[in-house]
Write an enzyme that holds these catalytic residues in place. Sequence first.
Site, PDB file in Angstrom:
ATOM      1  CB  SER A 196     -26.809  22.018 -17.235  1.00  0.00           C
ATOM      2  OG  SER A 196     -25.567  22.293 -17.797  1.00  0.00           O
ATOM      3  CB  SER A 197     -22.228  19.016 -16.882  1.00  0.00           C
ATOM      4  OG  SER A 197     -22.041  19.749 -18.066  1.00  0.00           O
ATOM      5  CB  CYS A 198     -22.802  24.640 -16.638  1.00  0.00           C
ATOM      6  SG  CYS A 198     -24.512  25.080 -16.410  1.00  0.00           S
ATOM      7  CE1 TYR A 207     -29.529  27.265 -18.773  1.00  0.00           C
ATOM      8  CE2 TYR A 207     -27.515  26.015 -18.416  1.00  0.00           C
ATOM      9  CZ  TYR A 207     -28.816  26.086 -18.857  1.00  0.00           C
ATOM     10  OH  TYR A 207     -29.415  24.970 -19.376  1.00  0.00           O
ATOM     11  CE  LYS A 267     -30.860  24.373 -16.487  1.00  0.00           C
ATOM     12  NZ  LYS A 267     -32.209  23.842 -16.732  1.00  0.00           N
ATOM     13  CG  HIS A 299     -24.510  22.680 -27.643  1.00  0.00           C
ATOM     14  ND1 HIS A 299     -25.784  22.353 -27.269  1.00  0.00           N
ATOM     15  CD2 HIS A 299     -24.114  23.661 -26.795  1.00  0.00           C
ATOM     16  CE1 HIS A 299     -26.147  23.101 -26.246  1.00  0.00           C
ATOM     17  NE2 HIS A 299     -25.157  23.894 -25.936  1.00  0.00           N
TER      18      HIS A 299
END
Length: 328
Positions: free
Chosen positions: A108-110, A137, A141, A184
């Site tokens: 994910s971009s996070c 999270y 990842k 979202h």
Amino acid sequence: MPSQAKIYVAGHRGMVGSAIVRQLQAMPAATIVTRSHSELDLTNQAAVQAFFASEKPTQVYLAAAKVGGIHANNTYPADFIYQNLMMQANVIEAAFKNGVQKLLFLGSSCIYPRLAAQPMTESALLTGPLEPTNEPYAIAKIAGIKLCESYNRQYGASHGIDYRSVMPTNLYGPGDNYHPQNSHVIPALIRRFHEAKASNAPTVTIWGSGTPKREFLYVDDMAAASVFVMNLPKAVYDQHTAPMLSHINVGYGSDITIAELAQAVSQATGYQGNIDFDPSQPDGSPRKLMDSTRLNALGWQAQVNLEQGLALAYQDFLDCHVVCGASQ
Ligand SMILES: NC(=O)c1ccc[n+]([C@@H]2O[C@H](COP(=O)([O-])OP(=O)(O)OC[C@H]3O[C@@H](n4cnc5c(N)ncnc54)[C@H](OP(=O)(O)O)[C@@H]3O)[C@@H](O)[C@H]2O)c1
């Protein structure tokens, strides 16, 4: 793709996993293996080992994850870090032990620092502090990427394994979560404009100033990119990545303001009223855009523009969440 490929899609009932299954079903000569969460809890190491030992897949798409918004991440940080670490570690280790040579991990971009320069390049990984609200999270990842890289580095040459990672931007499309409080931005707006149209509400008020910019990718494009990256020849993948910087961003390539997005969703739903903004509500980061240069250089581009994608997503909302009477 080898003609005898037996492909396990982990998380096939999720938004991304189901899109990957749709994508693979359109291709010849692949057997797809799936298990729902209730059939196989991926946090259970023994069960995951037993599944791999009996099914012997040859490829794995790891699209199962515990996923949620800010509220869920803040409320259940232990669940987010523990379950994601366990799922990834169990699947990757069992894949390795059972001879799986090709695996694709979805991140994910996070994973990128809160203040990463925009657009965010792959090399921004581990260059600064993460966004605190989803740090557990994001750490899981990042560990997933590092698991893939570490297995490649230790066993790539001796066992021929090739485990890759892709980092999607914000996704939307069929199978999204339209929950009124816990979804979202695109599915939340689809629901709000749909309900406003149905009740003839004169105005829809959007939280924040409307000025932050975000990037959105239609989920079937994400699935296409996943299959594309999985099937790149190893020499090509290696040429565009590095052993300890091996993940690939998957973005649409451009971003839009929340105000522009709201306008586009209102058009997709046929809402005729006004759109207002409430600037007293928080905006979040001013901009979040992936740099997808690496993927584009490999020859992949998104195919579905926002207008097309929103029309398809709204139809999905109508089919599954209005016609079927589902509550979410
Ligand atoms: N959606 C996005 O905008 C977005 C953006 C960037 C990255 N991603 C990434 O894409 C991946 C998939 O996301 P998604 O949106 O498809 O999520 P999703 O719709 O919530 O799907 C996740 C799937 O994983 C399954 N799962 C969760 N815990 C499990 C467990 N312990 N054992 C077995 N299965 C389990 C879920 O099953 P249950 O529902 O039955 O628990 C569900 O089918 C994630 O890694 C996510 O980080 C998504």
